[in-house]
Design a protein around this motif. Structure first.
Motif, PDB file in Angstrom:
ATOM      1  N   ARG A 159      -5.664  -4.468  32.912  1.00 34.22           N
ATOM      2  CA  ARG A 159      -4.485  -5.243  33.285  1.00 34.22           C
ATOM      3  C   ARG A 159      -4.492  -6.623  32.641  1.00 34.22           C
ATOM      4  O   ARG A 159      -5.351  -6.942  31.826  1.00 34.22           O
ATOM      5  N   PHE A 160      -3.522  -7.427  33.072  1.00 33.41           N
ATOM      6  CA  PHE A 160      -3.352  -8.799  32.603  1.00 33.41           C
ATOM      7  C   PHE A 160      -4.350  -9.723  33.315  1.00 33.41           C
ATOM      8  O   PHE A 160      -4.856  -9.404  34.393  1.00 33.41           O
ATOM      9  N   GLU A 249      -3.783  -6.158  28.918  1.00 36.26           N
ATOM     10  CA  GLU A 249      -2.392  -6.054  29.350  1.00 36.26           C
ATOM     11  C   GLU A 249      -1.530  -5.225  28.404  1.00 36.26           C
ATOM     12  O   GLU A 249      -0.383  -4.910  28.718  1.00 36.26           O
TER      13      GLU A 249
END
Length: 370
Positions: A159-160, A249
């Motif tokens: 993810r970010f 991301e």
């Protein structure tokens, strides 16, 4: 279920506003008070609520003067224990929905378990990932026996990075409990839920390799992990593994969860929030079932109302969580994410942080560890 449930929100930042948006989607649920020491957060959340909402700088004033039935705690992690102590002492026994992690130290785990014993209203720990529709589909398949006897559970979140927060509190382990507590208690909760089992040992390897390395706050450098592998052994002999990366991301799927047993595998795939994806369009989730015999996986979409997807960053789950919480408070339905669940998820996360820091296996012992 026709009654009005009045919320007081303590912590009016980004996650508090996600709760505001989802509460607004549930008829008979309303935010009547909110508190936050930050003036900007108070103002922005009051605008999100709209209408008549009482606003306080101090949560103790909210507890004393707010006209509320339940309290939602979405403040920084290291404030949860102190706020919960104040809620337990409030004149009225309020229902409690407290964001994860419920606390940040092993000492607080034991203290909260003791302090909450006499609280007469429901206490629900906000583990949003449980209520993502694709995760619910995976759980249904596992419970139906699709995988047979569960032996392996794999959770990947790519993810970010952590987002900016007021006061930069989420850049330091002393305030968050560490990434494997702050972010990953969700996943340790899912491991226990899917396996219906308790952990006996944890081993982890992690580092801060990419994110936040050049940031400075008051002369201090952030110290939170941005990637890790964590293995959890369970009493039954089943094992679970977390693969976390917070500088990925660009991946299409944010979460991939696979449950594998002696009869087959079930896997779900969850995209990240639309606001972080090119074009800002919502993406569907999927589930795949792969029996050992006959061979040949089947894959299907898991449909989620786009209104719910756009109400937050947790794939619609916050809405479903609030619906269940409402039933617990007004109808006496069971609390599905108990105080004990929240404390055990923190204990596993703290054990993983210790394992990564000291490069050793950590044995779990009840709610503590060694």
């Amino acid at each position: 279920m026709g009654e009005t449930l009045r919320y007081g929100i303590i912590g009016a930042g980004m996650m508090g506003r996600e709760h505001v948006r989802n509460i607004a989607l549930i008829p008979g649920s309303v935010v009547t008070a909110l508190s936050d020491p930050d003036e900007g957060s108070r103002a922005e959340s009051a605008r999100a609520v709209g209408g008549d909402v009482a606003v306080f700088a101090d949560h103790r004033d909210l507890l004393e003067r707010g006209e509320i039935d339940v309290v939602l705690i979405a403040s920084p992690n290291d404030t949860h224990k102190r706020i919960l102590d104040d809620v337990f002492q409030a004149p009225k026994a309020l229902g409690i929905l407290v964001e994860k992690p419920i606390c940040t130290s092993i000492e607080d785990v034991g203290a909260l378990a003791k302090a909450a014993r006499d609280h007469r209203a429901p206490i629900w720990v906000a583990m949003e990932y449980r209520y993502m529709p694709p995760v619910q589909e995976l759980l249904r398949e596992v419970r139906a026996g699709t995988v047979g006897a569960l032996r392996m559970l794999s959770i990947r979140e790519h993810r970010f990075p952590f987002l900016p927060k007021v006061g930069d509190w989420n850049r330091f382990s002393r305030r968050t409990g560490g990434t494997l507590v702050e972010k990953c208690c969700h996943f340790f909760d899912l491991m226990r839920l899917v396996a219906r089992d308790e952990p006996v040992r944890v081993y982890a390897s992690g580092a801060m390799d990419v994110n936040h390395r050049d940031e400075r706050y008051g002369g201090e450098t952030p110290d939170i992990l941005d990637n890790a592998f964590v293995t959890v052994d369970f009493r039954s002999g089943a094992r679970a593994m977390l693969d976390l990366c917070m500088f990925s991301e660009g991946a299409y799927w944010q979460e991939e969860i696979a449950a594998t047993g002696d009869r087959g595998r079930v896997e779900c795939f969850v995209p990240g929030p639309a606001r972080f994806w090119p074009g800002g369009s919502e993406r569907h989730s999927e589930i795949e079932i792969s029996p050992r015999e006959p061979k040949g996986p089947t894959r299907r979409r898991v449909e989620v109302d786009e209104t719910l997807l756009r109400a937050g960053d947790h794939h619609g789950s916050t809405f479903y969580q609030h619906s269940k919480f409402r039933e617990a408070v007004l109808d006496g339905a069971p609390v599905e994410v108990t105080l004990e669940d929240g404390l055990k998820a923190v204990a596993i996360g703290l054990a993983a942080e210790l394992s990564a820091r000291e490069h050793r296996v950590v044995e779990i012992d009840g709610l503590g560890f060694r």
